[in-house]
Structure formats: structure tokens, C-alpha cells
Design a protein around this motif. Structure first.
Motif, short mmCIF file in Angstrom:
data_model
loop_
_atom_site.label_atom_id
_atom_site.label_comp_id
_atom_site.label_asym_id
_atom_site.label_seq_id
_atom_site.Cartn_x
_atom_site.Cartn_y
_atom_site.Cartn_z
N ALA A 6 0.84 -1.20 0.00
CA ALA A 6 0.00 0.00 0.00
C ALA A 6 0.88 1.25 0.00
N VAL A 18 2.54 1.69 -3.47
CA VAL A 18 1.62 2.30 -4.44
C VAL A 18 1.49 3.79 -4.16
N GLY A 19 1.34 4.15 -2.87
CA GLY A 19 1.16 5.56 -2.52
C GLY A 19 2.37 6.41 -2.84
N LYS A 36 -3.35 -2.29 -3.80
CA LYS A 36 -4.20 -1.12 -3.55
C LYS A 36 -3.60 -0.23 -2.48
N ALA A 37 -3.74 1.08 -2.70
CA ALA A 37 -3.34 2.05 -1.69
C ALA A 37 -4.33 1.95 -0.52
N PHE A 65 -7.12 6.71 -0.16
CA PHE A 65 -6.47 7.22 -1.37
C PHE A 65 -6.96 6.51 -2.62
N GLN A 94 -6.22 6.76 -6.70
CA GLN A 94 -5.70 5.64 -7.49
C GLN A 94 -6.61 5.36 -8.68
N LEU A 118 -5.97 7.58 -11.50
CA LEU A 118 -4.74 7.17 -12.19
C LEU A 118 -5.03 6.39 -13.48
#
Ligand code: HEM
Lengths: 263, 294
Positions: free
Chosen positions: A174, A177-178, B98-99, B103, B107, B110
Motif C-alpha cells: 500500500a 503504491v502511494g 491497492k493504496a 487514497f 488511485q 490514475l
């Protein structure tokens, strides 16, 4: 029996020790109700008297207060978690396992910390939504809204930095990705517009500074830990002090202008 | 069905359900208070303007709210364990990655925009735009009570941003995005091998002008079309200004505040426009340049 208790209470209330702590007795008078607020450092965040609509839970939803309560819960449970957690890649995950399996009340503390954190993100968003819908950002509260936006950003950062600390698959991916986004920062990222032209590479751009490396690794863990446990809470507390002080200085909770002519 | 249950029972997804329920409830609650206030001409809040003592009238409410929140939180924490998955392994990328849930809206964006827009510029603009709200909304009405009629534009714009672009996209990212970030119905099994054929085209190619020339260099004509389109979009702000400049609102706003409102508004509405262009016409980029793409 009750008679004995009453005399006992009267005796105790006359002692110097009691008086030094409580300052006033508990008879239900206007004066004592006021003193109850003014003589208590925590309660005196409040004014002594407020307009009735501001006590209506349907008006404020209590969301700002609940957000603050959750922040306190997070501080208490967070300090307890810190007793068991070491922010090094060799230890972090094992410390979590230990906490979840062998520490008395460990799971309760960790769960509370995590769920309160998620809840705080929700309540801070809803608080903002309420403040918007009641138009409470309008003069004279413009600046306190801005302080609020900073608090919202800070709450998200606190939650995000904390997400990495368990050092499991969920955490590093996570956060990967961030933080991959930072690569694309205009001017400052190695893959952002005009970044390469300005000499940004994977090992000197803004993402590198954030992670302490070219990927999420042990230095990132330490960095996020320090941000999560020290830097961001300190900034957050400071901003909350400003936020609360400002509510008072801006005239308390917003309400319809009493001078407006009734139509 | 199996997949829906497994998404719903992921401990970290419980908050999203909570957020959804609370958001819907409070939206309904404020709109009904607003319409009541609007109907009766003077807000309910004004009827309660007499002063009461904080002890006990406010402290009581705070205490009960704190008790309730602590009770819910304690039960939640006893019954549901925080997730702890396999130890971190940088060489094993989960699919989908996954964020954190808050967020996921970003995403999701994006998919339609390059990271410099979706991951950096949009979050920055959200923060700056929120900070700007009190200074660009110069409507003095509706301060301190629920109303809709007195601030239609402000409330509709904010609700569109918050409810549609933020909350709904989070829900989309959580429940409808699976492996490869492909679209799945929540009850559908996640097929890790699903490949969706990408037949995306750029905006200029709709008009028969290809983005690249035969030698693979960028085609200036395509760039001109892209740049002109973006200019045309933002010039809507100028057209509206000259059309409405005599009205009270625009005059009071002044050119500087008007430009900020118009810019933020057009950027915000450009998001769903691009999403729709992608979903209907498979548009990938409006403008391709050597440095960045829009
Ligand atoms: C950590 C985050 C925050 C905490 C602890 C907090 C706390 C509070 C509290 C306790 C109140 C009193 C009224 C109420 O409960 O609604 C309040 C009011 C207010 N907050 Fe916050 N807040 C936070 C974030 C925000 C955010 C994100 C915004 C807006 C962007 C904001 C803007 C305001 C404003 C303008 C008021 C005055 C409202 C009025 O007078 O009706 N705050 N806040």
C-alpha cells in the motif's frame, strides 16, 4: 447509613486538601456551574454559556469533538504499542506477531489503535462536510477552516505513515503504491514533467528523500516511524491548539446572525 | 457472491462501509434540515439562540457521545482483529496492489490521467482549493445554519466533489477493482488472467491526425489540436465572464477571485469529462508533448 455518608462528605469538603483541589462546592447554582467550567483547565476550553442551538447534536453532529476524542484514544493506545514495537525491518513484523499473540491486551490495544485511526479519517471528513454545509467557514472563521484543512491533511499523513509499521505485505505494498506517485512530481520527481531536465534521478528526487532509498525498505520504516510517532503528532497537537483557541476567538460555534432582520 | 463476502469481510474494508452509511445518512439529514429551514423562511437554529450554561447542557452531550463512541470502538476492537498478512516481501507484488482506502479515489483517477496529474497535481489542488473556499465564496448568506436555497452553487459544487469524486470513487476502487485494476462486479470472481484489450486512441486521432509521425517523432499538428482543445476548455471561463460580467455576483467577485473559481471549477469538471471520454471513446490523451501528457 446515608446520614453517616453525608456527615463524612461534609467533613471531607471542609478539609484543606479538598478545598485546595476543588475550590468550590457542588451545590447546583448558576455560580457553581460557571466555576465548574472556568476552574478546570480542560473544561475551560469551553465558554461558560453558549447558544442553545450549539448543544444540538443535529447541528454539529459532534464530529469535531469525536475526532478529538479519537485522537486522544490514538495517543494512549499508540504509546502502549510503542512499548512493544521496534522500527527495524528485522524486528517489526515479529513484534507485531508477539503483540497479537503473547501480550496481555496486546490485540485489543492494536485493534483499537487501527480502528480508531480509520474512524478518525472518516470523522474528520464528515466534520469538514458539516462545517461546509452550515457555512461555518464564512467570516470570521475563514482562517480556522484553513487550519482545519491542514489538520485533515495531517490526519491522512498520520494514517498513511502508520500503515507501513506492521511491515507485512499489506503495509509495504500500500505504501509502495502511494509513494510511487512522488516519482511523478513536476520538477522534483525523476519521472515528472521537467524532472529529468532538472537532473532528477531515481536516487536524488523527492521520492528518494521520502523513502530514504530507491524502494520501500528499512530506512523508510524508520523514517515513517519517526514521522508517525513524533513529528506528525506534535504538529497535529499544535494545530489543534490553534484550532480550538480560534473557535473561541471567532465567537464560539457559528450560528445565525442574531442581528439579521427576521423575514 | 463469494467474492463480495470476501471483500466485505476484509477487516480494512469495514471502515468503508461505515463511511458510506454515515455519509448517506448525514447528506440526507442536512438536506432535510436545509429544506425545512428554507421552507419556513427563518432557520430553526435562530429559534434556539437563547444562551444556556455549558455545564451541564453541553458537557452532558459531549459525555454521552464519548461514551457511545468508546462503546462502539471497544466492541469493534474486541470482535475484529486488525489485519496482519505475510511478512513484507519486496519481490512478491500482490495483484491488485491497492493504496490505503482513503487514497483509492486518487488511485482510480490514475486510470484516466498520468501520475503527475492524478498523484501529485490533483491532491495539491484539492488541498489548495479547500483552503481557498472561504476566500472565494463571498456569499454572506447561509453562515451558521442549514440552507440550500441561499447557496445552491456552493453546495452543489462541494457535494459533487465530495460525494461523487471522492466517496464514490473510493467505493469503486474498493468493490469494483480487481486484478490488473480491471473492472469486476463485486459478486464476480476475480479472474487474475483477465486481459482487457486496450484500443485506446488519442484525442487528435479522432480527427484523423495521428499522435506520432512515421519516424515515431511527435506530430506537431496533433499537439496543436490537443493544446487548442485544452485552451478551448479553459476559455469557457472567459466566455462565461464576458457573458455575465454585468451581473451582481460576477462584479462583486472581481476578476482575481473569479479566475480562481473558474480555474478550480473547470479543472474539477474536467475529471468526469475525461473519464466519460475514456469510457465512451477510449480516449487516452488529449495532449501529448515530449515532457508530459494530459
Ligand atoms: C484533527 C482534526 C480536527 C479536529 C480535532 C477538530 C475539532 C473541532 C471541534 C471540537 C470543533 C467544535 C465544533 C464541532 O465539534 O463541530 C471544531 C469546529 C470547527 N472546525 Fe474543526 N477539527 C478538525 C478538523 C477540521 C477540518 C478538516 C476543518 C475544515 C476543513 C475544520 C474546520 C472547523 C471550523 C471552521 C470550525 C468552526 C465551526 C463552527 O463554528 O460551527 N476542522 N473543530
Amino acid at each position: 447509613m446515608l446520614g453517616i455518608l453525608d456527615t463524612l462528605r461534609e467533613k471531607v469538603q471542609k478539609t484543606e486538601v479538598y478545598k485546595s483541589v476543588f475550590r468550590h462546592n457542588y451545590q447546583d447554582t448558576q455560580r457553581n456551574r460557571a466555576l465548574q467550567i472556568v476552574d478546570n483547565v480542560f473544561l475551560h476550553l469551553h465558554p461558560v454559556r453558549i447558544s442553545r442551538h450549539a448543544t444540538n447534536i443535529g447541528f454539529t453532529w459532534g464530529m469535531g469533538g469525536i475526532t478529538f476524542l479519537l485522537f486522544i484514544v490514538l495517543t494512549v493506545t499508540g504509546v502502549i504499542l510503542m512499548f512493544y514495537y521496534r522500527p527495524a525491518a528485522e524486528y517489526a513484523y515479529d513484534d507485531m506477531k508477539y503483540l497479537m499473540n503473547d501480550v496481555a491486551f496486546g490485540p485489543l490495544m492494536r485493534n483499537m489503535h487501527r480502528w480508531a485511526a480509520h474512524a478518525m479519517v472518516i470523522t474528520v471528513m464528515l466534520h469538514m462536510f458539516r462545517v461546509f454545509l452550515t457555512g461555518s467557514y464564512k467570516a470570521p472563521r475563514q482562517f480556522n477552516w484553513v487550519v482545519g484543512v491542514l489538520l485533515l491533511t495531517l490526519t491522512l499523513f498520520l494514517s498513511f505513515t502508520g500503515y507501513l509499521l506492521p511491515w507485512d505485505q499489506l503495509a509495504i505494498w500500500a505504501v509502495t503504491v502511494g509513494t510511487n506517485m512522488a516519482r511523478a512530481t513536476p520538477l522534483l520527481g525523476s519521472e515528472g514533467p521537467f524532472g529529468p531536465e532538472l537532473g532528477m534521478k531515481i536516487n536524488n528526487d523527492v521520492r528518494f528523500v521520502l523513502l530514504g532509498g530507491t524502494q520501500v525498505g528499512p530506512p523508510t520504516l524508520l523514517r515513517f516511524y519517526v514521522l508517525h510517532c513524533i513529528f506528525l503528532p506534535l504538529v497535529g497537537s499544535t494545530l489543534m491548539i490553534v484550532h480550538f483557541w480560534r473557535i473561541r476567538k471567532d465567537g464560539g460555534i457559528s450560528g445565525p446572525d442574531p442581528d439579521a432582520k427576521k423575514n | 457472491m463469494h467474492n463480495l463476502i470476501s471483500i466485505l469481510s476484509k477487516p480494512d474494508n469495514v471502515p468503508i462501509v461505515l463511511m458510506l452509511v454515515l455519509t448517506i445518512f448525514y447528506t440526507w439529514h442536512s438536506l432535510s434540515r436545509a429544506s425545512k429551514n428554507d421552507a419556513q423562511g427563518s432557520p430553526d437554529e435562530a429559534k434556539l439562540s437563547d444562551k444556556v450554561q455549558v455545564w451541564p447542557y453541553l458537557v452532558k452531550v459531549e459525555f454521552l457521545a464519548a461514551l457511545l463512541v468508546m462503546a462502539i470502538l471497544t466492541v469493534w476492537s474486541i470482535t475484529l482483529n486488525a489485519p496482519l498478512e505475510a511478512p513484507a516481501n519486496p519481490s512478491l507484488t500482490p495483484n491488485p496492489s491497492k493504496a490505503p482506502w482513503y487514497f483509492l479515489g486518487l488511485q482510480e483517477i490514475l486510470v484516466y490521467f498520468d501520475p503527475w496529474i492524478a498523484g501529485v497535481t490533483i491532491p495539491t489542488l484539492i488541498i489548495l482549493g479547500l483552503c481557498a473556499i472561504p476566500y472565494i465564496d463571498i456569499n454572506p448568506k447561509g453562515n451558521g445554519y442549514y440552507t440550500f436555497r441561499e447557496r445552491r452553487f456552493a453546495i452543489l459544487t462541494f457535494c459533487f466533489g465530495f460525494l461523487v469524486l471522492w466517496v464514490s470513487l473510493i467505493v469503486l476502487g474498493t468493490f469494483f477493482r480487481g486484478p490488473g485494476w480491471n473492472l469486476f462486479m463485486p459478486w464476480e470472481e476475480w479472474d487474475t488472467h483477465r486481459v482487457v484489450a486496450l484500443t485506446n486512441v488519442d484525442w487528435s486521432e479522432l480527427f484523423g491526425v495521428s499522435t506520432r509521425r512515421i519516424d515515431d517523432s511527435l506530430n506537431p499538428a496533433a499537439m496543436a489540436i490537443g493544446a487548442a482543445t485544452i485552451l478551448a476548455w479553459f476559455s469557457l471561463g472567459f466566455i462565461f465572464y464576458f457573458w455575465k460580467r454585468k451581473t451582481d455576483i460576477i462584479r462583486k467577485l472581481g476578476p482575481l477571485r473569479y479566475s480562481i473559481v473558474a480555474a478550480l471549477f473547470l479543472i474539477m469538471t474536467a475529471l468526469p469529462v475525461k473519464i466519460i471520454l475514456r469510457l465512451t471513446l477510449n480516449i487516452k490523451y488529449i495532449l501529448v508533448t515530449p515532457w508530459f501528457n494530459v
